[in-house]
Scaffold this motif. Sequence first.
Motif: not given
Length: 455
Positions: A74-75, A105-106, A109
């Motif tokens: 995860t980010t 996009e993840q 980011r």
Amino acid sequence: MFEIDKKSNLLELPEYRYQLKEVDTPVMFREFYPYEEIPKIAFNNVHVPINMPSDIWITDTTFRDGQQSRAPYTTEQIVKIYKMLNRLGGPKGIIRQTEFFLYSEQDRRAALECMELGYEFPEITSWIRASKKDFQLVKDMGIKETGILVSCSDYHIFHKLHMKRSEAIEHYLGVVKECIEAGVKPRCHFEDITRADIFHFVIPFARELMKLMEETGVPVKIRACDTMGYGVCYPGSMIPRSVHGIIYNLHKDAGVPHELLEWHGHNDFYRAVANSTVAWLYGASSVNCSLFGIGERTGNTPLEAMVIEYAQLKGTLDGMDPTVITELAEYYERELGEVIPPRTPFVGKNFNVTRAGIHADGLLKNEEIYNIFDTDKLLNRPARVAISNTSGLAGIAHWINSNPSLYDLNELDKNDPLCLYLKQWVDEEYENGRVTLITDEELEQLIEEYMSKKQ
């Protein structure tokens, strides 16, 4: 006819030895790789000189190759790990770079959030598809360097790309030029280099890249990728399996500067760490790693291993903080559910736990006898003993006092009632015929039951 080499000032074979050689059928090096048999390691007793650069460093692929064999981070997880990599690498940035996917996009980011932290090291680089659109994306994000796949063995050129060698070089050069035109520094990933024709494809191609670098003034990094883990580091071993031979020839015959040479190894034959160390010793400034070796198939070179290798070669950690290695291992197991095999060097639960009774006795008297270095100071992992019928009260007390999960019981005396209680239970186990070691989980459960009864 021999010629004077401008670098060595010795008579050597002229440069035309390294011209591109077009072939009609792929060179599969079947003498090394018969496929139906175990690969062969051959020797020609050609020895090249050790030539370690004055400045060596580590690069990271945890968020790229490391993500190709596990669930995506995860980010939040990426940012957390990136912060710890910064602390581990220290103020000199021994962990110099880390690479990100930019496909989703993840991914983007996560890269942006890490960039917003403003750290100088590890520098954020990318891995993208070789297209103008993606090059522009890298530039728009403010990332200065990106990886480009340039497969270099005939296995790939003929069977995946369906090209001739000359066509592959022309295609790759066009892609690299597009990257430079977009204002991004290219990092060329020479995929499958240990099955490639070093003298008649790899060196000629690398020389073309060096010419392009001279023309544009933009540095072109070459990452030598041992994609299948075939590389070996034995003196006198033959190219294309010889790691030192590959690095030596890329530097000397292709003219690739030390600081633009990088090694990326895999562990298919248990050689990732040794091969990466040899790449440093013979002229590559950087070695590419992933945390805990997580990567394709058997994985990449473990980053934590190369932190320790660096300190052994240089005689100093140069400001790196190895205690962060333990933090990272605990984070991976606690938050990411990663199972680190208990015997894994430096990070496994049992890597500095001695089980033999005679060893435990020595460890209790002087831990230097059976501990590789001060693991408590350097990794925040005190040396420990496992409990058996030979441990005695002192061994049980040492086990409790060195157990990270029992810090509230620290400095327990061997005559404490808890130690006596555990010793009696252990003795009864072996009197009843037990032959295996007592597990940490068993002891921790007994302690929990004992403490609850006291309350």
